[in-house]
Design a protein around this motif. Structure first.
Motif, PDB file in Angstrom:
ATOM      1  N   UNK A   6      37.978  56.594  -2.034  1.00  0.00           N
ATOM      2  CA  UNK A   6      37.184  56.330  -3.194  1.00  0.00           C
ATOM      3  C   UNK A   6      36.714  57.571  -3.885  1.00  0.00           C
ATOM      4  N   UNK A   7      36.287  58.553  -2.946  1.00  0.00           N
ATOM      5  CA  UNK A   7      35.918  59.657  -3.647  1.00  0.00           C
ATOM      6  C   UNK A   7      37.120  60.502  -4.414  1.00  0.00           C
ATOM      7  N   UNK A   8      38.242  60.592  -3.888  1.00  0.00           N
ATOM      8  CA  UNK A   8      39.287  61.149  -4.379  1.00  0.00           C
ATOM      9  C   UNK A   8      39.498  60.363  -6.006  1.00  0.00           C
ATOM     10  N   UNK A   9      39.263  58.941  -6.056  1.00  0.00           N
ATOM     11  CA  UNK A   9      39.490  58.158  -7.248  1.00  0.00           C
ATOM     12  C   UNK A   9      38.523  58.686  -8.471  1.00  0.00           C
ATOM     13  N   UNK A  10      37.239  58.804  -7.681  1.00  0.00           N
ATOM     14  CA  UNK A  10      36.199  59.069  -8.688  1.00  0.00           C
ATOM     15  C   UNK A  10      36.474  60.573  -9.089  1.00  0.00           C
ATOM     16  N   UNK A  11      36.970  61.411  -8.314  1.00  0.00           N
ATOM     17  CA  UNK A  11      36.842  62.658  -8.842  1.00  0.00           C
ATOM     18  C   UNK A  11      38.109  62.860  -9.744  1.00  0.00           C
TER      19      UNK A  11
ATOM     20  N   UNK B 166      43.083  65.248  -7.006  1.00  0.00           N
ATOM     21  CA  UNK B 166      44.179  64.935  -7.107  1.00  0.00           C
ATOM     22  C   UNK B 166      45.199  65.389  -6.133  1.00  0.00           C
ATOM     23  N   UNK B 167      44.937  66.838  -5.966  1.00  0.00           N
ATOM     24  CA  UNK B 167      45.741  67.485  -4.657  1.00  0.00           C
ATOM     25  C   UNK B 167      45.502  66.822  -3.396  1.00  0.00           C
ATOM     26  N   UNK B 168      44.136  66.715  -3.093  1.00  0.00           N
ATOM     27  CA  UNK B 168      43.649  65.938  -1.788  1.00  0.00           C
ATOM     28  C   UNK B 168      44.471  64.501  -1.713  1.00  0.00           C
ATOM     29  N   UNK B 169      44.555  63.650  -2.881  1.00  0.00           N
ATOM     30  CA  UNK B 169      45.026  62.450  -2.646  1.00  0.00           C
ATOM     31  C   UNK B 169      46.611  62.561  -2.248  1.00  0.00           C
TER      32      UNK B 169
END
Length: 77
Positions: free
Chosen positions: A35-40, A54-57
């Motif tokens: 969820x935090x990745x999508x928000x970021x 995006x890189x983390x996801x």
């Protein structure tokens, strides 16, 4: 592959609740992490390729795909 495709993948095949991602990174709530990745990604003003979320996801997605046989007992078939 873009972030929407990865999001759909994780919606249909949820990762385990806890993942030892890297030697220095243990994710204890993968849904919160995703969820935090999508928000970021949504809030990033710039090229998607420059977005840390995006890189983390993407790295997390590849980690889960690479280790899918290890997690087969927690994933529905």
């Amino acid at each position: 592959m873009n972030h929407e495709e990865i999001k759909r993948y994780f919606e249909s095949t949820p990762p385990p609740e806890e993942v030892h991602w890297k030697p220095w990174a243990k994710i204890t709530n993968t849904q919160l992490f995703l969820s935090s990745c999508y928000i970021g990604i949504h809030n990033f003003n710039g090229s998607l390729e420059m977005c840390p979320a995006w890189w983390h996801l993407k790295d997390f997605y590849y980690h889960i795909k690479r280790n899918a046989p290890d997690n087969s007992q927690t994933q529905p078939e």
